[in-house]
Design a protein around this motif. Sequence first.
Motif, mmCIF file in Angstrom:
data_model
loop_
_atom_site.group_PDB
_atom_site.id
_atom_site.type_symbol
_atom_site.label_atom_id
_atom_site.label_comp_id
_atom_site.label_asym_id
_atom_site.label_seq_id
_atom_site.Cartn_x
_atom_site.Cartn_y
_atom_site.Cartn_z
ATOM 1 N N ASN A 152 0.822 -1.292 -0.094
ATOM 2 C CA ASN A 152 -0.068 -0.110 0.006
ATOM 3 C C ASN A 152 0.777 1.219 0.021
ATOM 4 O OD1 ASN A 152 0.598 0.395 2.631
ATOM 5 N ND2 ASN A 152 -1.137 -0.089 3.411
ATOM 6 N N SER A 421 -3.267 -4.478 4.825
ATOM 7 C CA SER A 421 -3.506 -3.517 3.811
ATOM 8 C C SER A 421 -5.377 -4.001 3.539
ATOM 9 C CB SER A 421 -3.250 -3.524 2.593
ATOM 10 O OG SER A 421 -3.760 -2.443 1.848
ATOM 11 N N ASN A 422 -6.062 -2.974 3.095
ATOM 12 C CA ASN A 422 -7.581 -3.210 2.809
ATOM 13 C C ASN A 422 -7.694 -2.832 1.351
ATOM 14 O OD1 ASN A 422 -10.389 -3.624 2.840
ATOM 15 N ND2 ASN A 422 -10.576 -1.723 4.376
ATOM 16 N N SER A 426 -8.686 0.993 -0.486
ATOM 17 C CA SER A 426 -7.514 2.129 -0.699
ATOM 18 C C SER A 426 -7.206 2.368 -2.055
ATOM 19 C CB SER A 426 -6.736 1.558 0.183
ATOM 20 O OG SER A 426 -6.014 0.455 0.246
ATOM 21 N N ASP A 447 -5.443 -10.215 8.986
ATOM 22 C CA ASP A 447 -5.718 -9.051 9.310
ATOM 23 C C ASP A 447 -6.318 -9.384 10.930
ATOM 24 O OD1 ASP A 447 -7.248 -6.351 10.065
ATOM 25 O OD2 ASP A 447 -6.989 -6.307 7.613
ATOM 26 N N ASP A 496 2.338 -11.542 12.342
ATOM 27 C CA ASP A 496 2.553 -11.770 10.942
ATOM 28 C C ASP A 496 3.592 -12.765 10.611
ATOM 29 O OD1 ASP A 496 0.276 -10.330 9.979
ATOM 30 O OD2 ASP A 496 1.255 -8.184 10.786
ATOM 31 N N THR A 610 -8.277 3.402 5.870
ATOM 32 C CA THR A 610 -9.659 2.982 5.589
ATOM 33 C C THR A 610 -10.614 2.965 6.730
ATOM 34 O OG1 THR A 610 -9.238 0.633 5.589
ATOM 35 C CG2 THR A 610 -8.616 1.750 3.539
ATOM 36 N N ASN A 684 -13.165 5.832 -3.271
ATOM 37 C CA ASN A 684 -12.349 5.321 -4.269
ATOM 38 C C ASN A 684 -13.108 4.710 -5.419
ATOM 39 O OD1 ASN A 684 -9.811 6.294 -3.691
ATOM 40 N ND2 ASN A 684 -9.461 4.877 -2.246
HETATM 41 N N1 LIG Z 1 -8.920 8.298 -2.213
HETATM 42 C C1 LIG Z 1 -7.632 8.099 -1.627
HETATM 43 N N2 LIG Z 1 -7.171 6.908 -1.475
HETATM 44 C C2 LIG Z 1 -6.189 6.592 -0.779
HETATM 45 C C3 LIG Z 1 -5.470 7.732 -0.062
HETATM 46 C C4 LIG Z 1 -5.923 9.040 -0.458
HETATM 47 O O1 LIG Z 1 -5.287 9.999 0.025
HETATM 48 N N3 LIG Z 1 -7.223 9.246 -0.973
HETATM 49 N N4 LIG Z 1 -4.114 7.559 0.380
HETATM 50 C C5 LIG Z 1 -3.385 6.100 0.225
HETATM 51 C C6 LIG Z 1 -2.635 5.977 1.208
HETATM 52 S S1 LIG Z 1 -1.362 7.173 1.647
HETATM 53 C C7 LIG Z 1 -2.273 4.848 2.020
HETATM 54 S S2 LIG Z 1 -1.096 4.623 3.053
HETATM 55 C C8 LIG Z 1 -3.457 3.729 1.708
HETATM 56 C C9 LIG Z 1 -3.966 2.874 2.936
HETATM 57 O O2 LIG Z 1 -4.482 2.052 2.494
HETATM 58 P P1 LIG Z 1 -4.746 0.398 3.249
HETATM 59 O O3 LIG Z 1 -3.643 -0.260 3.451
HETATM 60 O O4 LIG Z 1 -5.761 -0.106 2.807
HETATM 61 O O5 LIG Z 1 -5.132 1.083 4.650
HETATM 62 P P2 LIG Z 1 -5.350 0.495 6.186
HETATM 63 O O6 LIG Z 1 -6.650 0.865 6.537
HETATM 64 O O7 LIG Z 1 -4.268 0.862 7.139
HETATM 65 O O8 LIG Z 1 -5.473 -1.043 6.100
HETATM 66 C C10 LIG Z 1 -4.843 -1.607 6.972
HETATM 67 C C11 LIG Z 1 -5.402 -3.007 7.218
HETATM 68 O O9 LIG Z 1 -4.707 -4.038 7.866
HETATM 69 C C12 LIG Z 1 -5.019 -4.046 9.073
HETATM 70 N N5 LIG Z 1 -3.688 -4.295 9.985
HETATM 71 C C13 LIG Z 1 -3.546 -3.098 10.579
HETATM 72 N N6 LIG Z 1 -2.078 -3.319 11.226
HETATM 73 C C14 LIG Z 1 -1.827 -4.648 10.884
HETATM 74 C C15 LIG Z 1 -0.700 -5.510 10.904
HETATM 75 O O10 LIG Z 1 0.219 -5.372 11.672
HETATM 76 N N7 LIG Z 1 -0.773 -6.808 10.304
HETATM 77 C C16 LIG Z 1 -1.787 -7.365 9.683
HETATM 78 N N8 LIG Z 1 -1.755 -8.127 9.094
HETATM 79 N N9 LIG Z 1 -2.777 -6.153 9.339
HETATM 80 C C17 LIG Z 1 -2.968 -5.156 9.978
HETATM 81 C C18 LIG Z 1 -6.105 -3.300 9.534
HETATM 82 O O11 LIG Z 1 -6.902 -3.688 10.430
HETATM 83 C C19 LIG Z 1 -6.572 -2.857 8.047
HETATM 84 O O12 LIG Z 1 -7.670 -3.658 7.685
HETATM 85 O O13 LIG Z 1 -4.572 4.269 1.120
HETATM 86 C C20 LIG Z 1 -4.239 4.891 -0.052
HETATM 87 N N10 LIG Z 1 -5.826 5.164 -0.560
#
Ligand SMILES: Nc1nc2c(c(=O)[nH]1)N[C@H]1C(S)=C(S)[C@@H](COP(=O)(O)OP(=O)(O)OC[C@H]3O[C@@H](n4cnc5c(=O)[nH]c(N)nc54)[C@H](O)[C@@H]3O)O[C@H]1N2
Length: 714
Positions: A152, A421-422, A426, A447, A496, A610, A684
């Motif tokens: 991500n 990640s989700n 995202s 997760d 993990d 997310t 998104n």
């Molecule tokens: N429209 C729009 N979209 C964007 C952005 C935006 O500004 N606008 N920003 C982007 C950016 S900068 C980012 S960083 C991404 C992030 O996008 P994602 O990666 O989808 O974000 P999170 O919500 O952190 O999802 C993390 C998932 O992992 C789980 N999790 C948390 N910690 C751990 C862990 O230690 N281990 C495991 N296995 N799981 C864990 C959480 O429960 C969650 O379900 O989104 C992007 N998407």
Amino acid sequence: MRLQEDNAINETCAAQALEQERVMDTQCPFCSVQCKKLVVEQTGDGWATYTAVPKPNAASEGRLCTKGMHAHQHALASDRILHPMAKVDGEFVRISWEEAHRLVASKLTAIQRTYGDDAIGVYGGGSLTNESAYLLGKFARVALRSRYIDYNGRFCMSAAASAGNKAFGMDRGLTNPLSDIAHARCIILAGTNIAECQPTLMPYFTQAKEDGAFIIAIDPRRTGTTELANLHLNVKPGMDAALASGMLKVIVEQGYTDHAFIEARTKGFNELKEHLAAMDLEQIAEITGVPAGLIRQAAEAFGKASTGMVFTARGVEQQTDGYLAVRNFLNLALVTGKMGREGSGYGAITGQGNGQGGREHGQKADQLPGYRSIDNEADRAYIAGVWGIDAGDLPGKGVSAYEMMEKIHAEEIRALFVMGSNPVVSNPNADFVEEGLRKLEFLVVSDMFLSETARMADLILPTTSYLENEGTLTNLEGRVLLREANRPAPGEAKHDWQILGEVAARLGKAAYFPYKSAEQIFEELRIASRGGIADYYGITYERLRREEGVYWPCPDPVRPGEKRLFERSFAHPDGKAELIAVPHHFPDEQVSEAYPLQLTTGRVLTHYLTGVQTRRSHSLAARQFESYLEIHPATAKKHRIEDAVLIRLESRRGSIVVRSKLTADIREDTVFVPMHWGGIQNVNKVTNEALDPTCKMPGFKVCAVQVRPLIESD
Ligand SMILES: Nc1nc2c(c(=O)[nH]1)N[C@H]1C(S)=C(S)[C@@H](COP(=O)(O)OP(=O)(O)OC[C@H]3O[C@@H](n4cnc5c(=O)[nH]c(N)nc54)[C@H](O)[C@@H]3O)O[C@H]1N2
Ligand SMILES: Nc1nc2c(c(=O)[nH]1)N[C@H]1C(S)=C(S)[C@@H](COP(=O)(O)OP(=O)(O)OC[C@H]3O[C@@H](n4cnc5c(=O)[nH]c(N)nc54)[C@H](O)[C@@H]3O)O[C@H]1N2
Ligand code: SF4
Ligand SMILES: [Mo]
């Protein structure tokens, strides 16, 4: 007498209460500051209360924002996933780890046998510890032998990372320690909303301002951050590169450049100068929406200041020209000689807790640990040596996160392993992504919660939270921090790194994954990163405990890491930084009659990404329980939208329903929606999937949309 008795009773109660108090020494799991905190657990007869207390440390200086104060709530939530679950006839059923391992091994093996090794994709995240991120890269390359791994952070760090690598020869979030901010006489905050996204850093900037610094904020919205600035440049979304060109033009023409620095430490100035000479400031004002007088004022303030720092974040970077836009801000710092000194430097404000470390050790499609390149023969040979495999068996470069989604849609990738990640919320163009994930033959998600993506999985592997999992994370300054474990894993959840080791063993690769602790993995990471750009060799757990954080690069176990980069030379072989001429670029999607407004997206103070974690914290969820659309009152009137009504927001790709919020804080040609909700509020579904050609960052920050009330009145 009576008083004495009371005191005695009180002391006994206090002693009992003390016995029932447990202090967890940890750090916030959310953003890149990585504030240290204590979580105090008090238990009595059948009850427990938890209170977070900030803990003094160098980055946060003992501050904690509201997310950090409440981050234990999700970790302790009653809907944590506590055992492996497999989907049977559309429903999740509890299974044992033994069954989970058997299922994952048989599915992955069968898919690879039919379609080849590259039919499996791996998708990681910047919340993972360095140990898990490192192991995920090794898992993809050694256990699965697949080229397809990305994470991500592609959506987060890739524009600034590629710009730093090209311009300086090295990429680290901040080139200077946070303590340098107080010494900057002029500060540019471009597309960064520190007030909501790294709130505990705000005092560094307020302090600098009190000491006389001139602060320039560049943002299409008025935010808590722009409120701090002396000058707010209300740029049209996506036009930052042109705005920086305007400032550069004034700086060069007015002679605010540092000739000695340019001569001794940079390359490419003449080309840049010629390119700027051909530009027209009035035209720049026209296309950026920022009056020429204000561009001049900003350029003068930065050009004349004796020291200065430039910060960028996702407002500038999540664009289809994100790489070049960042390069142009680096040009500004370089031509004015504001690099490598106290109070002079650049910072990409990294995002996730381990946004920095997560981008260094091999989760990226083209990258091996220590910021090594998967395309470089010497790098491949070194890592193959550390891993005990033949360099020829290391797969080649894969593709970026969204491109992996395209390959899934095209059924080239048949199984996906998601950890941290989700993606269905995202990724841009989320309906397409969801459609692709439905085609997968096997989706595995590790997760803590049933995220929107986990719900689509065939197999869910329950993982531990930050309160349970020990490991290192690297904050925005490049400071490596050790986060200790404080609670046993709940239910049958595993770390993990344990999950990866056990699945690898089932795939016949046990010999390559012998780890019994996170520290053992870190010991291997030290060696794997040794001699690389992100060199962690000199860092040990023992040292991290003693010194409370060590900066990379740190090649030597008995010497400090490098706090401030580029004091004498840049990291390119000739020691020079590269300037570049950046042409004007317009967002991939332009407004039209049907889609007359520009949508930009971002964050709010109380939610994280997310929202999977923060929506499970009752204190945070209560503060902002649904998404919304920021719209200027004049624009709202044109579209017959009142305040606080449900509206439909639609682009060429999809539509969502959100509540209107009328505010003069936003440009009239732009609307804003935060990214923290899924389903019908997942912004998104609307965003554009077009990618930056260099770093493959999606243009999350601009697309063309229309808005209308959900229920039309006559
Ligand atoms: N429209 C729009 N979209 C964007 C952005 C935006 O500004 N606008 N920003 C982007 C950016 S900068 C980012 S960083 C991404 C992030 O996008 P994602 O990666 O989808 O974000 P999170 O919500 O952190 O999802 C993390 C998932 O992992 C789980 N999790 C948390 N910690 C751990 C862990 O230690 N281990 C495991 N296995 N799981 C864990 C959480 O429960 C969650 O379900 O989104 C992007 N998407
Ligand atoms: N509260 C909270 N804090 C977080 C996170 C979170 O989800 N919630 N996520 C963490 C992560 S992973 C990240 S990456 C960081 C993100 O930190 P930031 O990048 O600071 O956050 P954003 O809100 O995505 O965008 C910053 C600003 O860019 C502006 N912007 C939009 N379009 C443009 C444009 O075209 N040009 C310019 N100059 N500005 C524009 C937005 O109006 C917004 O105010 O925050 C981290 N901290
Ligand atoms: S979200 Fe960021 S600023 Fe807030 S407490 Fe956590 S690490 Fe610190
Ligand atoms: Mo991010």
